[in-house]
Design a protein around this motif. Structure first.
Motif, PDB file in Angstrom:
ATOM      1  N   MET A   1       1.196  49.611   9.546  1.00  0.00           N
ATOM      2  CA  MET A   1       2.341  50.302   8.998  1.00  0.00           C
ATOM      3  C   MET A   1       1.894  51.147   7.806  1.00  0.00           C
ATOM      4  N   SER A   2       2.478  52.326   7.711  1.00  0.00           N
ATOM      5  CA  SER A   2       2.135  53.186   6.586  1.00  0.00           C
ATOM      6  C   SER A   2       2.887  52.715   5.339  1.00  0.00           C
ATOM      7  N   GLU A   3       2.475  53.260   4.183  1.00  0.00           N
ATOM      8  CA  GLU A   3       3.127  52.892   2.924  1.00  0.00           C
ATOM      9  C   GLU A   3       4.598  53.295   2.952  1.00  0.00           C
ATOM     10  N   TYR A   4       4.912  54.461   3.554  1.00  0.00           N
ATOM     11  CA  TYR A   4       6.298  54.893   3.661  1.00  0.00           C
ATOM     12  C   TYR A   4       7.098  53.915   4.504  1.00  0.00           C
ATOM     13  N   GLU A   5       6.556  53.526   5.652  1.00  0.00           N
ATOM     14  CA  GLU A   5       7.269  52.589   6.519  1.00  0.00           C
ATOM     15  C   GLU A   5       7.532  51.271   5.793  1.00  0.00           C
ATOM     16  N   LEU A   6       6.562  50.798   5.034  1.00  0.00           N
ATOM     17  CA  LEU A   6       6.741  49.556   4.296  1.00  0.00           C
ATOM     18  C   LEU A   6       7.820  49.690   3.230  1.00  0.00           C
ATOM     19  N   SER A   7       7.887  50.833   2.570  1.00  0.00           N
ATOM     20  CA  SER A   7       8.890  51.010   1.523  1.00  0.00           C
ATOM     21  C   SER A   7      10.294  51.117   2.103  1.00  0.00           C
ATOM     22  N   GLU A   8      10.404  51.489   3.357  1.00  0.00           N
ATOM     23  CA  GLU A   8      11.707  51.630   4.010  1.00  0.00           C
ATOM     24  C   GLU A   8      12.060  50.426   4.876  1.00  0.00           C
ATOM     25  N   LEU A   9      11.224  49.409   4.863  1.00  0.00           N
ATOM     26  CA  LEU A   9      11.401  48.232   5.713  1.00  0.00           C
ATOM     27  C   LEU A   9      12.637  47.437   5.306  1.00  0.00           C
ATOM     28  N   GLY A  10      13.366  46.999   6.304  1.00  0.00           N
ATOM     29  CA  GLY A  10      14.508  46.120   6.058  1.00  0.00           C
ATOM     30  C   GLY A  10      14.040  44.684   5.965  1.00  0.00           C
ATOM     31  N   PRO A  11      14.966  43.762   5.725  1.00  0.00           N
ATOM     32  CA  PRO A  11      14.604  42.345   5.682  1.00  0.00           C
ATOM     33  C   PRO A  11      13.969  41.914   7.009  1.00  0.00           C
ATOM     34  N   VAL A  12      12.969  41.044   6.919  1.00  0.00           N
ATOM     35  CA  VAL A  12      12.257  40.565   8.101  1.00  0.00           C
ATOM     36  C   VAL A  12      12.549  39.074   8.267  1.00  0.00           C
ATOM     37  N   ASP A  13      12.926  38.699   9.463  1.00  0.00           N
ATOM     38  CA  ASP A  13      13.234  37.313   9.792  1.00  0.00           C
ATOM     39  C   ASP A  13      12.388  36.876  10.974  1.00  0.00           C
ATOM     40  N   PHE A  14      12.422  35.579  11.253  1.00  0.00           N
ATOM     41  CA  PHE A  14      11.779  35.081  12.460  1.00  0.00           C
ATOM     42  C   PHE A  14      12.655  34.031  13.100  1.00  0.00           C
ATOM     43  N   LEU A  15      12.496  33.883  14.391  1.00  0.00           N
ATOM     44  CA  LEU A  15      13.174  32.855  15.172  1.00  0.00           C
ATOM     45  C   LEU A  15      12.136  32.146  16.012  1.00  0.00           C
ATOM     46  N   VAL A  16      12.309  30.853  16.176  1.00  0.00           N
ATOM     47  CA  VAL A  16      11.500  30.084  17.119  1.00  0.00           C
ATOM     48  C   VAL A  16      12.498  29.432  18.070  1.00  0.00           C
ATOM     49  N   ILE A  17      12.398  29.788  19.340  1.00  0.00           N
ATOM     50  CA  ILE A  17      13.328  29.275  20.347  1.00  0.00           C
ATOM     51  C   ILE A  17      12.535  28.410  21.308  1.00  0.00           C
ATOM     52  N   GLU A  18      12.843  27.106  21.278  1.00  0.00           N
ATOM     53  CA  GLU A  18      12.098  26.136  22.076  1.00  0.00           C
ATOM     54  C   GLU A  18      12.804  25.880  23.406  1.00  0.00           C
ATOM     55  N   PHE A  19      11.993  25.785  24.447  1.00  0.00           N
ATOM     56  CA  PHE A  19      12.480  25.452  25.777  1.00  0.00           C
ATOM     57  C   PHE A  19      11.803  24.164  26.220  1.00  0.00           C
ATOM     58  N   PRO A  20      12.591  23.152  26.609  1.00  0.00           N
ATOM     59  CA  PRO A  20      11.979  21.911  27.093  1.00  0.00           C
ATOM     60  C   PRO A  20      11.228  22.162  28.399  1.00  0.00           C
ATOM     61  N   GLU A  21      10.382  21.225  28.731  1.00  0.00           N
ATOM     62  CA  GLU A  21       9.598  21.324  29.958  1.00  0.00           C
ATOM     63  C   GLU A  21      10.524  21.575  31.147  1.00  0.00           C
ATOM     64  N   GLY A  22      10.133  22.526  31.980  1.00  0.00           N
ATOM     65  CA  GLY A  22      10.893  22.848  33.179  1.00  0.00           C
ATOM     66  C   GLY A  22      12.029  23.835  32.964  1.00  0.00           C
ATOM     67  N   GLN A  23      12.263  24.252  31.744  1.00  0.00           N
ATOM     68  CA  GLN A  23      13.355  25.191  31.456  1.00  0.00           C
ATOM     69  C   GLN A  23      12.845  26.419  30.708  1.00  0.00           C
ATOM     70  N   GLN A  24      11.640  26.843  31.004  1.00  0.00           N
ATOM     71  CA  GLN A  24      11.032  27.949  30.290  1.00  0.00           C
ATOM     72  C   GLN A  24      11.274  29.270  31.020  1.00  0.00           C
ATOM     73  N   ASN A  25      12.297  29.990  30.567  1.00  0.00           N
ATOM     74  CA  ASN A  25      12.649  31.250  31.183  1.00  0.00           C
ATOM     75  C   ASN A  25      12.903  32.269  30.086  1.00  0.00           C
ATOM     76  N   PHE A  26      11.974  33.178  29.914  1.00  0.00           N
ATOM     77  CA  PHE A  26      12.099  34.184  28.863  1.00  0.00           C
ATOM     78  C   PHE A  26      12.687  35.489  29.376  1.00  0.00           C
ATOM     79  N   THR A  27      13.150  35.498  30.600  1.00  0.00           N
ATOM     80  CA  THR A  27      13.717  36.717  31.169  1.00  0.00           C
ATOM     81  C   THR A  27      15.224  36.516  31.326  1.00  0.00           C
ATOM     82  N   GLY A  28      15.847  37.359  32.097  1.00  0.00           N
ATOM     83  CA  GLY A  28      17.277  37.214  32.335  1.00  0.00           C
ATOM     84  C   GLY A  28      18.111  37.655  31.156  1.00  0.00           C
ATOM     85  N   GLU A  29      19.208  36.948  30.950  1.00  0.00           N
ATOM     86  CA  GLU A  29      20.195  37.331  29.939  1.00  0.00           C
ATOM     87  C   GLU A  29      19.598  37.393  28.535  1.00  0.00           C
TER      88      GLU A  29
END
Length: 152
Positions: A1-29
């Motif tokens: 990222m350039s210095e300009y992009e960093l200065s214009e950056l919005g808040p950054v968050d993260f999510l961790v979404i766990e799927f139990p065994e046998g229910q791992q589907n990252f596609t669809g809805e």
């Protein structure tokens, strides 16, 4: 990222979404909704990885391009910054159950970028943020409802 992009950056968050065994589907809805948020300019995905945790606790991190057929999510791969380090992966995987798979998403809240940039230009800095889990909100509303019906 350039210095300009960093200065214009919005808040950054993260999510961790766990799927139990046998229910791992990252596609669809779920994938459609994520892409809708990106296309609308609400968020910008900065990094995304998939974590697997074997029954013995061994953790493996996969970039989207190495995770097999992810359908439309593959579109996100080109713009990723690969921000997460090995220490981040270990820390995030500690919360996972053995045998599960988790998607980790690091994203910029593009909708808030103009406000965040203006705050920084005014000399301000974000010193704290947080999230209220939806379960806590539901419990609070239910407790208030019970107080109203019992008159306590």
């Amino acid at each position: 990222m350039s210095e300009y992009e960093l200065s214009e950056l919005g808040p950054v968050d993260f999510l961790v979404i766990e799927f139990p065994e046998g229910q791992q589907n990252f596609t669809g809805e779920m994938a459609e909704e994520l892409l809708r948020l990106v296309d609308a300019g609400t968020i910008r995905v900065i990094d995304a990885i998939i974590l697997t945790k074997d029954e013995d606790g061994t953790v493996d991190a996969l970039e989207l391009s190495d995770a097999g057929d992810l359908g439309e999510l593959a579109e996100l791969e080109a713009g990723l910054a690969e921000l997460l380090a090995a220490d981040d992966v270990v820390h995030l995987a500690n919360a996972m159950d053995p045998g599960s798979v988790a998607g980790v998403l690091v994203y910029e809240n593009v909708w808030a970028a103009p406000f965040a940039s203006a705050a920084r230009r005014a000399g301000g800095q974000l010193i704290a943020n947080g999230r209220i889990p939806i379960q806590a909100i539901i419990a609070s509303i239910e407790a208030d409802g019970e107080l109203e019906t019992t008159g306590a």
